[in-house]
Design a protein around this motif. Structure first.
Motif, PDB file in Angstrom:
ATOM      1  N   PRO A   2      -9.328 -25.716 -15.568  1.00 12.99           N
ATOM      2  CA  PRO A   2      -9.423 -23.874 -15.792  1.00 12.99           C
ATOM      3  C   PRO A   2     -10.405 -23.928 -17.052  1.00 12.99           C
ATOM      4  CG  PRO A   2      -7.202 -25.613 -15.980  1.00 12.99           C
ATOM      5  CD  PRO A   2      -8.059 -26.401 -15.480  1.00 12.99           C
ATOM      6  N   ASN A   3     -10.347 -22.903 -17.668  1.00 15.90           N
ATOM      7  CA  ASN A   3     -10.866 -22.243 -18.429  1.00 15.90           C
ATOM      8  C   ASN A   3     -10.555 -22.201 -19.851  1.00 15.90           C
ATOM      9  OD1 ASN A   3     -12.238 -21.758 -20.636  1.00 15.90           O
ATOM     10  ND2 ASN A   3     -14.533 -20.483 -19.230  1.00 15.90           N
ATOM     11  N   SER A   4     -10.155 -23.157 -21.164  1.00 17.43           N
ATOM     12  CA  SER A   4      -9.506 -23.786 -22.162  1.00 17.43           C
ATOM     13  C   SER A   4      -9.533 -22.256 -22.243  1.00 17.43           C
ATOM     14  CB  SER A   4      -9.709 -24.405 -22.859  1.00 17.43           C
ATOM     15  OG  SER A   4     -11.303 -24.240 -23.528  1.00 17.43           O
ATOM     16  N   LYS A   5     -11.010 -21.593 -22.532  1.00 14.59           N
ATOM     17  CA  LYS A   5     -10.514 -20.424 -23.384  1.00 14.59           C
ATOM     18  C   LYS A   5      -9.785 -19.233 -22.327  1.00 14.59           C
ATOM     19  CE  LYS A   5     -15.605 -20.933 -25.603  1.00 14.59           C
ATOM     20  NZ  LYS A   5     -16.822 -20.463 -25.859  1.00 14.59           N
ATOM     21  N   THR A   6     -10.439 -19.351 -21.088  1.00  8.47           N
ATOM     22  CA  THR A   6      -9.064 -18.178 -20.306  1.00  8.47           C
ATOM     23  C   THR A   6      -7.881 -18.409 -20.683  1.00  8.47           C
ATOM     24  OG1 THR A   6     -11.170 -18.014 -18.714  1.00  8.47           O
ATOM     25  CG2 THR A   6      -8.607 -17.537 -18.266  1.00  8.47           C
ATOM     26  N   ILE A   7      -7.740 -19.624 -20.683  1.00  6.08           N
ATOM     27  CA  ILE A   7      -5.489 -20.172 -20.645  1.00  6.08           C
ATOM     28  C   ILE A   7      -5.572 -19.030 -21.942  1.00  6.08           C
ATOM     29  CG2 ILE A   7      -4.402 -21.348 -21.387  1.00  6.08           C
ATOM     30  CD1 ILE A   7      -6.200 -23.288 -18.825  1.00  6.08           C
ATOM     31  N   ALA A   8      -6.551 -19.448 -23.379  1.00  9.49           N
ATOM     32  CA  ALA A   8      -6.238 -19.235 -24.768  1.00  9.49           C
ATOM     33  C   ALA A   8      -6.037 -17.458 -25.025  1.00  9.49           C
ATOM     34  CB  ALA A   8      -7.140 -19.931 -25.218  1.00  9.49           C
ATOM     35  N   ALA A   9      -7.143 -17.271 -23.943  1.00  8.84           N
ATOM     36  CA  ALA A   9      -6.537 -15.893 -24.433  1.00  8.84           C
ATOM     37  C   ALA A   9      -5.572 -14.885 -23.149  1.00  8.84           C
ATOM     38  CB  ALA A   9      -8.441 -14.909 -23.667  1.00  8.84           C
ATOM     39  N   ARG A  10      -5.331 -15.205 -22.131  1.00 10.89           N
ATOM     40  CA  ARG A  10      -4.090 -14.887 -22.034  1.00 10.89           C
ATOM     41  C   ARG A  10      -2.876 -15.070 -21.950  1.00 10.89           C
ATOM     42  NH1 ARG A  10      -5.402 -15.947 -14.991  1.00 10.89           N
ATOM     43  NH2 ARG A  10      -7.068 -14.978 -14.877  1.00 10.89           N
ATOM     44  N   GLN A  11      -3.104 -16.463 -22.875  1.00 14.12           N
ATOM     45  CA  GLN A  11      -1.158 -16.092 -23.864  1.00 14.12           C
ATOM     46  C   GLN A  11      -1.393 -15.513 -25.205  1.00 14.12           C
ATOM     47  OE1 GLN A  11      -2.259 -20.739 -24.311  1.00 14.12           O
ATOM     48  NE2 GLN A  11      -0.869 -20.943 -22.740  1.00 14.12           N
ATOM     49  N   ARG A  12      -2.860 -14.957 -25.746  1.00  9.34           N
ATOM     50  CA  ARG A  12      -3.180 -14.352 -26.577  1.00  9.34           C
ATOM     51  C   ARG A  12      -2.634 -13.359 -26.550  1.00  9.34           C
ATOM     52  NH1 ARG A  12      -7.086 -11.964 -30.011  1.00  9.34           N
ATOM     53  NH2 ARG A  12      -5.613 -11.804 -32.482  1.00  9.34           N
ATOM     54  N   PHE A  13      -3.033 -12.574 -25.329  1.00 11.39           N
ATOM     55  CA  PHE A  13      -2.923 -11.231 -24.786  1.00 11.39           C
ATOM     56  C   PHE A  13      -1.662 -10.787 -23.966  1.00 11.39           C
ATOM     57  CE2 PHE A  13      -7.078 -10.247 -25.756  1.00 11.39           C
ATOM     58  CZ  PHE A  13      -7.317  -9.472 -25.062  1.00 11.39           C
ATOM     59  N   PHE A  14      -0.901 -11.629 -22.800  1.00 16.20           N
ATOM     60  CA  PHE A  14       0.347 -11.851 -21.948  1.00 16.20           C
ATOM     61  C   PHE A  14       1.514 -12.579 -23.095  1.00 16.20           C
ATOM     62  CE2 PHE A  14      -3.261 -11.088 -19.343  1.00 16.20           C
ATOM     63  CZ  PHE A  14      -3.184  -9.664 -18.825  1.00 16.20           C
ATOM     64  N   GLY A  15       1.306 -13.400 -24.010  1.00 15.43           N
ATOM     65  CA  GLY A  15       2.030 -14.612 -24.217  1.00 15.43           C
ATOM     66  C   GLY A  15       2.324 -15.952 -23.429  1.00 15.43           C
ATOM     67  N   SER A  16       2.373 -17.270 -24.800  1.00 16.69           N
ATOM     68  CA  SER A  16       2.363 -17.911 -24.342  1.00 16.69           C
ATOM     69  C   SER A  16       3.364 -18.658 -23.024  1.00 16.69           C
ATOM     70  CB  SER A  16       2.570 -18.844 -25.356  1.00 16.69           C
ATOM     71  OG  SER A  16       1.956 -19.184 -26.383  1.00 16.69           O
ATOM     72  N   GLU A  17       4.478 -17.591 -22.802  1.00 19.48           N
ATOM     73  CA  GLU A  17       5.585 -18.010 -21.769  1.00 19.48           C
ATOM     74  C   GLU A  17       5.180 -17.633 -20.624  1.00 19.48           C
ATOM     75  OE1 GLU A  17       6.593 -14.105 -23.881  1.00 19.48           O
ATOM     76  OE2 GLU A  17       5.777 -16.080 -24.463  1.00 19.48           O
ATOM     77  N   ALA A  18       4.399 -16.584 -20.507  1.00 18.63           N
ATOM     78  CA  ALA A  18       4.123 -15.820 -19.211  1.00 18.63           C
ATOM     79  C   ALA A  18       2.641 -16.770 -19.056  1.00 18.63           C
ATOM     80  CB  ALA A  18       3.403 -14.400 -19.487  1.00 18.63           C
ATOM     81  N   VAL A  19       1.943 -17.660 -19.511  1.00 12.54           N
ATOM     82  CA  VAL A  19       1.163 -18.162 -19.154  1.00 12.54           C
ATOM     83  C   VAL A  19       0.832 -19.828 -18.483  1.00 12.54           C
ATOM     84  CG1 VAL A  19      -1.763 -18.383 -19.721  1.00 12.54           C
ATOM     85  CG2 VAL A  19      -0.263 -16.214 -20.074  1.00 12.54           C
ATOM     86  N   ASP A  20       0.766 -19.873 -17.366  1.00 16.22           N
ATOM     87  CA  ASP A  20       0.786 -21.328 -17.402  1.00 16.22           C
ATOM     88  C   ASP A  20      -0.340 -22.250 -18.256  1.00 16.22           C
ATOM     89  OD1 ASP A  20       0.229 -23.649 -15.674  1.00 16.22           O
ATOM     90  OD2 ASP A  20       1.563 -23.570 -14.767  1.00 16.22           O
ATOM     91  N   PRO A  21      -0.097 -23.199 -18.932  1.00 13.26           N
ATOM     92  CA  PRO A  21      -0.622 -23.828 -19.957  1.00 13.26           C
ATOM     93  C   PRO A  21      -1.781 -24.896 -18.943  1.00 13.26           C
ATOM     94  CG  PRO A  21       1.846 -25.286 -19.432  1.00 13.26           C
ATOM     95  CD  PRO A  21       1.926 -23.539 -19.263  1.00 13.26           C
ATOM     96  N   VAL A  22      -1.287 -25.079 -17.574  1.00 15.86           N
ATOM     97  CA  VAL A  22      -2.137 -25.530 -17.681  1.00 15.86           C
ATOM     98  C   VAL A  22      -3.091 -25.036 -16.655  1.00 15.86           C
ATOM     99  CG1 VAL A  22      -2.891 -28.256 -15.479  1.00 15.86           C
ATOM    100  CG2 VAL A  22      -0.593 -28.389 -16.976  1.00 15.86           C
ATOM    101  N   SER A  23      -2.496 -24.175 -15.665  1.00 16.21           N
ATOM    102  CA  SER A  23      -3.766 -23.717 -14.778  1.00 16.21           C
ATOM    103  C   SER A  23      -4.763 -22.917 -14.781  1.00 16.21           C
ATOM    104  CB  SER A  23      -3.107 -23.322 -13.316  1.00 16.21           C
ATOM    105  OG  SER A  23      -2.148 -22.375 -13.331  1.00 16.21           O
TER     106      SER A  23
END
Length: 336
Positions: A2-23
């Motif tokens: 997975p793209n680390s930038k995508t994980i970080a962006a999704r966690q910032r917009f949608f919340g860390s608890e809502a985004v799988d930190p691996v996928s």
């Protein structure tokens, strides 16, 4: 990987608890909506990420909205839905689509505007009519299995003669707030971007409704004078399923003459449980005002509706509610 930038962006917009930190997958049991200025929103619906409009406000200010097109593109949205083609709605559509691979949805003119922004790049675009399409025209399709979309052609906000009578609404004329230009002065690059896109054509106006299971989300980035110029469009909107969440524009040209009568007409037709105002923040401080200026007028307008038909209001206030995970989070009913 997975793209680390995508994980970080999704966690910032949608919340860390809502985004799988691996996928980087976004939880599928909720509808998550994150505001990034004017009428632009990132949405995760059943795990599918898409954008409503594509402009990070800047040019009159810099840094007022705490993100930029690169981070929005890093969300890897599957689609970008353009309500209309003016700069404050579509000025970043081409760049974000090019960087993310998102499919742009809008009229033929919206597609042309996005492609003009990134000359030489190949952009996928699903055309939903053109500027010549008639108000009330409807387009139905699926974004993903089980996630259906309806687009309806309607009108841009426009000033009409003062309406008198029992249905008249008080004008809304908030004073411009120049304080944000002083606090967030525009940089040269942002000012240039605004200047290059300032005269982008409207290209027609579309309202979108998204349905997943029993959940209904409706969004539009302008509220036109349908009561005066196209009442049959309201009849079309009444045929749509009632909205669980309705994100609708409240700031517009007719507010100076007829207040929030036009936005109320959309709300009455779409029958939402929750109403979220948009296009009401201080994105152009010379002529706009902070969202707080619309809180009282909006509630006064709702008082004109029968009490049992008034939706819950989720007021968004700049700058506190930009990229605010959980501010607009709604549970999906379990699928049978």
């Amino acid at each position: 990987m997975p793209n680390s930038k995508t994980i970080a962006a999704r966690q910032r917009f949608f919340g860390s608890e809502a985004v799988d930190p691996v996928s980087g997958a976004v939880r599928e049991d909720q509808v998550l909506v994150s505001w990034f200025g004017c009428a632009s929103f990132a949405v995760a619906m059943g795990g599918v990420v898409f954008l409503l409009d594509a402009w990070v406000p800047r040019g009159a200010t810099s840094g007022y909205v705490p993100t930029g097109p690169k981070e929005v593109a890093a969300l890897e949205p599957a689609a970008i839905f353009i309500g209309h083609g003016h700069f404050d709605h579509a000025a970043d559509a081409g760049t974000i689509a090019r960087e993310s691979g998102a499919v742009v949805h809008g009229t033929a003119e919206h597609c042309a505007t996005a492609r003009k922004q990134v000359r030489g790049a190949v952009l996928a675009c699903q055309e939903l009519g053109s500027s010549k399409s008639a108000p009330g025209d409807r387009y139905d399709f699926e974004l993903a299995p089980g996630l259906s979309v309806t687009a309806v052609r309607h009108l841009h906000s426009a000033r009409t003669p003062r309406h008198e009578g029992a249905d008249a609404s008080a004008p809304v004329r908030p004073k411009p707030c120049l304080c944000d230009i002083r606090a967030y002065p525009p940089g040269l690059g942002d000012a240039g971007h605004l200047a290059r896109n300032l005269l982008a054509p409207e290209g027609g106006v579309l309202l979108y409704q998204f349905r997943l299971g029993d959940f209904v989300l409706t969004w539009h980035d302008s509220s036109g004078p349908l009561l005066d110029k196209a009442p049959h469009v309201l009849d079309v909107l009444r045929t749509l399923p009632a909205s669980d969440v309705h994100i609708g524009a409240v700031q517009g040209y007719n507010q100076f003459t007829n207040g929030l009568r036009d936005p109320r007409s959309y709300i009455e037709a779409l029958r939402p449980k929750v109403f979220v105002p948009n296009h009401h923040d201080n994105w152009l401080p010379l002529i706009t005002a902070r969202g707080e200026a619309f809180r009282t007028p909006l509630h006064e307008e709702f008082a004109r509706m029968p009490e049992g038909e008034r939706p819950e209001v989720r007021m968004l206030l700049d700058r506190d509610d930009y990229l605010a995970p959980g501010r607009l989070a709604f549970d999906l009913a379990p699928q049978r």
